[in-house]
Enzyme design. Structure first.
Site, mmCIF file in Angstrom:
data_model
loop_
_atom_site.group_PDB
_atom_site.id
_atom_site.type_symbol
_atom_site.label_atom_id
_atom_site.label_comp_id
_atom_site.label_asym_id
_atom_site.label_seq_id
_atom_site.Cartn_x
_atom_site.Cartn_y
_atom_site.Cartn_z
ATOM 1 N N CYS A 95 1.845 3.337 6.142
ATOM 2 C CA CYS A 95 2.360 2.704 4.926
ATOM 3 C C CYS A 95 1.720 3.409 3.739
ATOM 4 O O CYS A 95 0.504 3.379 3.572
ATOM 5 C CB CYS A 95 2.018 1.217 4.914
ATOM 6 N N GLN A 96 2.542 4.074 2.944
ATOM 7 C CA GLN A 96 2.050 4.851 1.808
ATOM 8 C C GLN A 96 2.861 4.524 0.556
ATOM 9 O O GLN A 96 3.740 3.663 0.583
ATOM 10 C CB GLN A 96 2.142 6.352 2.132
#
Length: 441
Positions: A95-96
């Site tokens: 998750c970025q």
């Protein structure tokens, strides 16, 4: 349809173990029914690639179409054209921040932030065009970033929309479907709109029909049954193919379940048909455990064993007291000083110090096994003494075969790999539906 797989961000092979229902580390490659034609696992900045070595120890490596082994190379620089064709793309991607911008050179179109691994997935979707995609991420993906909720997931949906995919998602708590860990993860299943599966859903912009799809006909409805859905709880929005516009302007509260087709997005809060979870007691080793896993009393408690909190606004504790499990897992009040010099009281609540046998495990993190608030400590089955989990027990919590990570890596990395993994048995559950879908293509 041939059951060919490309596994990205492969770790120690969770998706591959799940798809092939691998229960023993001494399994035969000939028993695999899903053929992994290529995989990639690369840990940036690490001299020792322990997860990759573990994967190769069990499965061997894969060559690309150029005859090169690029399985332990940064996926962002891999030639996507050289990846073998496949019908199912799988991976647990990080998750970025997925924000994008229009480039100054209009011919280059959209530019995303460098180092964001989602763009490598998108490149593969554009070039290899796999008909089916199964991805895993943390549950907060649907809500990030906090200042523009839903934007990041909106960008992902827009990418799929641009490549003619329909997309389903579901946040799954593994313990609610019979597993031994209260691990919540977002699963994403995407499929080309010209597949037989997409056509079988008869998707239309009608809340009543969408309700039936989410409740009964969709991939996740078949894998993870839910309670009857209230048609009036369904909310709708639209997704465009303009990634820069989505990045700048899109915001939406995605619920834990939903579907996107032809740019129409439907989402609703769904509730699982709960299956009784397994418990920690069921996965603990029944044989004698090495002494190094046990915790001495002076490391457990700094005061009365019944105490569950400390208040350092009155008396500061000694450094030795702060090195006990009672302190780190207990409730706290203490003074802290902000960067601007402002002094304030920091507080946090207590969590149970000992994880009891009759409950499922909490979410396992990469810090498992270390002196950390999130680490599980349990009572040993044989002598009732308190200890940390063994690496083998963490593998059982994630659904891997015993000693899967006993491939030469240091023990702390065995814990790290399990904290980083997905629940293998959830993938095995999804495989049963995937197998049926593939047989009808």
């Amino acid at each position: 349809m041939e059951k060919t797989v490309c596994e990205l961000f492969a770790g120690v092979g969770g998706f591959r173990c799940g798809l092939n229902s691998i229960k023993d580390k001494d399994f035969s490659l000939l028993s695999e029914t899903w053929k992994t034609v290529w995989f990639n696992q690369w840990e940036p900045g690490k001299k020792n690639q322990w997860a990759y070595d573990c994967y190769v120890k069990h499965f061997g490596t894969s060559l690309d179409l150029n005859g090169d082994d690029t399985t332990n190379v940064d996926i962002s620089i891999v030639d996507k054209n050289a990846i073998p064709n496949h019908n199912l793309l799988v991976g647990g991607f990080p998750c970025q921040d997925y924000s994008v911008a229009r480039s100054l050179n209009g011919e280059k179109g959209i530019e995303g932030k460098k180092g964001v691994l989602w763009w490598s997935i998108w490149d593969i979707l554009k070039i290899k065009k796999p008909p089916f995609v199964l991805l895993e991420n943390v549950d907060r993906l649907l809500l990030s970033p906090s200042k523009q909720r839903g934007r990041d997931f909106g960008i992902i949906l827009s990418c799929f929309y641009n490549e003619d995919y329909f997309v389903e998602w579901r946040v799954v708590n593994a313990a609610e479907y019979g597993e031994v860990q209260r691990r919540r993860r977002t699963f994403i299943f995407a499929y080309k709109k010209n597949t037989n599966f997409a056509k079988s859903l008869n998707l239309e912009n009608n809340n009543s029909l969408i309700s039936e799809v989410l409740e009964k006909k969709s991939f996740f409805a078949k894998c993870f049954p839910i309670e009857k859905l209230d048609v009036f709880s369904i909310r709708k929005t639209t997704i465009s193919g303009d990634l820069a516009d989505i990045s700048d302007n899109f915001s939406f509260d995605f619920a834990n379940s939903g579907i996107m087709f032809e740019g129409s997005v439907y989402t609703a809060k769904t509730y699982p048909v709960i299956t009784k979870s397994r418990t920690i007691g069921e996965i603990l080793e029944s044989k004698r455990v090495a002494e190094k896993y046990f915790i001495s009393n002076d490391k457990l408690y700094f005061t009365n064993s019944d105490s569950t909190h400390s208040d350092e606004t009155k008396t500061e504790l000694s450094s030795e007291a702060k090195k006990t499990w009672q302190y780190i897992k207990g409730a706290k009040r203490k003074y802290r000083t902000a960067s601007n010099g402002h002094k304030y009281i920091y507080s946090e609540g207590a969590i149970p110090m000992v994880d009891e046998w009759d409950k499922p495990a909490r979410t396992m993190l990469t810090s498992e096994g270390s002196f950390n608030r999130s680490t599980h400590i349990v009572r040993d089955l044989l002598n009732n003494k308190i200890r940390i989990l063994t690496p083998k027990e963490t593998e059982r919590i994630q659904g891997f075969p015993d000693d899967w990570t006993a491939t030469g890596m240091p023990e702390k990395f065995r814990y790290f790999c399990m904290g980083n993994a997905l629940v293998v048995s959830l993938v095995s559950r999804m495989e049963k539906i995937l197998d049926k879908i593939f047989s009808e293509e």
